[in-house]
Design a protein around this motif. Structure first.
Motif, PDB file in Angstrom:
ATOM      1  N   ARG A 104      -5.929   3.864  13.979  1.00 11.35           N
ATOM      2  CA  ARG A 104      -5.838   5.322  14.016  1.00 11.35           C
ATOM      3  C   ARG A 104      -4.411   5.800  13.795  1.00 11.35           C
ATOM      4  N   GLU A 105      -3.450   5.019  14.248  1.00 15.37           N
ATOM      5  CA  GLU A 105      -2.048   5.372  14.030  1.00 15.37           C
ATOM      6  C   GLU A 105      -1.707   5.319  12.539  1.00 15.37           C
ATOM      7  N   GLU A 106      -2.134   4.243  11.875  1.00 18.28           N
ATOM      8  CA  GLU A 106      -1.852   4.105  10.450  1.00 18.28           C
ATOM      9  C   GLU A 106      -2.626   5.144   9.647  1.00 18.28           C
ATOM     10  N   TYR A 107      -3.823   5.460  10.100  1.00 12.47           N
ATOM     11  CA  TYR A 107      -4.680   6.416   9.379  1.00 12.47           C
ATOM     12  C   TYR A 107      -4.028   7.792   9.295  1.00 12.47           C
ATOM     13  N   ARG A 108      -3.254   8.127  10.299  1.00 12.20           N
ATOM     14  CA  ARG A 108      -2.611   9.451  10.310  1.00 12.20           C
ATOM     15  C   ARG A 108      -1.697   9.641   9.098  1.00 12.20           C
ATOM     16  N   LEU A 109      -1.257   8.552   8.487  1.00 14.46           N
ATOM     17  CA  LEU A 109      -0.405   8.640   7.296  1.00 14.46           C
ATOM     18  C   LEU A 109      -1.196   9.138   6.093  1.00 14.46           C
ATOM     19  N   LYS A 110      -2.492   8.806   6.064  1.00 18.73           N
ATOM     20  CA  LYS A 110      -3.406   9.196   4.985  1.00 18.73           C
ATOM     21  C   LYS A 110      -2.780   9.067   3.606  1.00 18.73           C
ATOM     22  N   GLU A 111      -2.640  10.204   2.901  1.00 21.88           N
ATOM     23  CA  GLU A 111      -2.207  10.156   1.506  1.00 21.88           C
ATOM     24  C   GLU A 111      -0.722   9.839   1.347  1.00 21.88           C
ATOM     25  N   GLN A 112       0.028   9.796   2.441  1.00 19.91           N
ATOM     26  CA  GLN A 112       1.474   9.642   2.332  1.00 19.91           C
ATOM     27  C   GLN A 112       1.932   8.325   2.966  1.00 19.91           C
ATOM     28  N   GLY A 113       3.169   8.012   2.759  1.00 15.78           N
ATOM     29  CA  GLY A 113       3.800   6.901   3.447  1.00 15.78           C
ATOM     30  C   GLY A 113       3.247   5.538   3.079  1.00 15.78           C
ATOM     31  N   ASN A 114       3.343   4.621   4.021  1.00 12.58           N
ATOM     32  CA  ASN A 114       3.002   3.229   3.764  1.00 12.58           C
ATOM     33  C   ASN A 114       1.531   3.012   3.431  1.00 12.58           C
ATOM     34  N   LEU A 115       0.647   3.817   4.040  1.00 15.31           N
ATOM     35  CA  LEU A 115      -0.778   3.660   3.782  1.00 15.31           C
ATOM     36  C   LEU A 115      -1.078   3.902   2.311  1.00 15.31           C
ATOM     37  N   ALA A 116      -0.513   4.943   1.763  1.00 19.47           N
ATOM     38  CA  ALA A 116      -0.713   5.244   0.347  1.00 19.47           C
ATOM     39  C   ALA A 116      -0.134   4.149  -0.542  1.00 19.47           C
ATOM     40  N   LYS A 117       1.050   3.672  -0.205  1.00 14.66           N
ATOM     41  CA  LYS A 117       1.711   2.671  -1.035  1.00 14.66           C
ATOM     42  C   LYS A 117       0.929   1.363  -1.100  1.00 14.66           C
ATOM     43  N   LYS A 118       0.218   1.044  -0.040  1.00 15.17           N
ATOM     44  CA  LYS A 118      -0.530  -0.206   0.013  1.00 15.17           C
ATOM     45  C   LYS A 118      -1.707  -0.235  -0.942  1.00 15.17           C
ATOM     46  N   TYR A 119      -2.391   0.897  -1.055  1.00 15.35           N
ATOM     47  CA  TYR A 119      -3.696   0.878  -1.720  1.00 15.35           C
ATOM     48  C   TYR A 119      -3.813   1.781  -2.941  1.00 15.35           C
ATOM     49  N   ILE A 120      -2.769   2.553  -3.238  1.00 12.42           N
ATOM     50  CA  ILE A 120      -2.870   3.526  -4.322  1.00 12.42           C
ATOM     51  C   ILE A 120      -1.916   3.157  -5.453  1.00 12.42           C
ATOM     52  N   ASN A 121      -2.430   3.197  -6.683  1.00 11.28           N
ATOM     53  CA  ASN A 121      -1.583   3.031  -7.856  1.00 11.28           C
ATOM     54  C   ASN A 121      -1.749   4.248  -8.760  1.00 11.28           C
ATOM     55  N   LYS A 122      -1.044   4.266  -9.867  1.00 16.23           N
ATOM     56  CA  LYS A 122      -1.052   5.446 -10.733  1.00 16.23           C
ATOM     57  C   LYS A 122      -2.400   5.683 -11.399  1.00 16.23           C
TER      58      LYS A 122
END
Length: 297
Positions: A113-131
């Motif tokens: 839940r702590e990591e989820y709060r990052l959602k579209e931003q921060g480390n969570l996005a960097k892990k799973y999102i590409n261009k």
């Protein structure tokens, strides 16, 4: 995506009031991608199919209608989907919603839940999102979703004086407001405690013919009471229309309560939007069963 059948509008006759109430059965659009989820995903799916993207990523909780509908839409349109799920104690067999999403081919990623709060931003996005990833926010609300929700109203709804809908993230009501006519008043029934959604909705609309009612949340998002469950079951028995306990059940309770209190002008025609979400009943029933409370029929 396109609706699989024409939407029915069913009249409920009210002997105790001078107003009439109809329900627009958006829940009948599609078996798995129904209601406002179909409307919200329609143009997002089109954008994801544009050729620029190779996958669609979104966010949700364990029993999310949005996750379920996105997974189904991805399968129907042959688009890879990824769901970031709140709760690292969960897995793809934790409940029927997550099982269904997995069966539809969605890649489920469970985070704290702590990591989820990052959602579209921060480390969570960097892990799973590409261009090449098309991102749809939690709940599905974005400008494309609002464009889709504008299509809830059409020529057949022009005769109504009041349009009532449940409100979660504000996308559905924003589309309805944008598509409404000058003589119509839009009433949103918040499923969440508090009035903060007022500001969110205001970002997407430029009309003032709407109001947000915050009196029928029954304790807050995903909260239910025996009174609400009893109402939902009675409504289904009387009208053969199922309601979900998170959104439409609370809205219909509120609409009928306001009618009984004389809120609406005499001879008004009221339209309530059934936004679907019926798959969520199972999750609430799991909770009710653990508490040894009556279940939703």
């Amino acid at each position: 995506m396109s609706p699989s059948e024409e939407i029915a509008i069913e009249l409920i006759k009210l002997d105790y009031s001078s107003v009439s109430l109809s329900i627009k059965r958006e829940d009948k659009i599609h078996e798995f991608v129904s209601g406002n989820k179909f409307r919200k995903l329609k143009y997002n799916i089109e954008a994801a199919e544009s050729g620029v993207y190779n996958q669609l990523l979104t966010f949700g909780g364990a029993f999310s209608n949005h996750i379920s509908a996105t997974a189904a839409a991805g399968k129907l349109n042959n688009i890879k989907t990824i769901g970031i799920i709140r709760g690292d104690e969960l897995n793809d067999k934790s409940n029927q919603t997550l099982k269904f999403a997995k069966q539809c081919g969605m890649q489920l990623i469970f985070v704290s839940r702590e990591e989820y709060r990052l959602k579209e931003q921060g480390n969570l996005a960097k892990k799973y999102i590409n261009k090449e990833t098309f991102i749809v926010p939690e709940g599905g609300t974005n400008p494309l979703a609002i464009k889709g929700c504008e299509e809830i109203l059409d020529d057949s709804t022009s005769r109504y004086d009041y349009i009532c809908t449940s409100v979660g993230t504000g996308g559905t009501i924003s589309g309805i407001i944008n598509a409404s006519l000058s003589h119509q008043k839009i009433i949103g029934f918040s499923a969440l405690k508090g009035s903060f959604l007022q500001e969110d909705i205001s970002k997407f609309v430029n009309k003032t013919n709407w109001t947000l009612n915050i009196d029928y949340h029954f304790g807050g998002y995903a909260k239910v009471t025996p009174e609400l469950i009893s109402f939902i079951n009675q409504f289904k028995t009387q009208h053969n229309i199922p309601l979900d306990p998170i959104y439409t059940g609370k809205m219909m309770y509120g609409v009928l309560d306001l009618i009984s209190k004389g809120y609406f002008k005499k001879d008004s025609k009221i339209l309530a939007i059934h936004t679907g979400g019926l798959q969520g009943i199972q999750g609430v029933n799991t909770y009710l069963k653990k508490k040894q409370l009556p279940l939703i029929l």
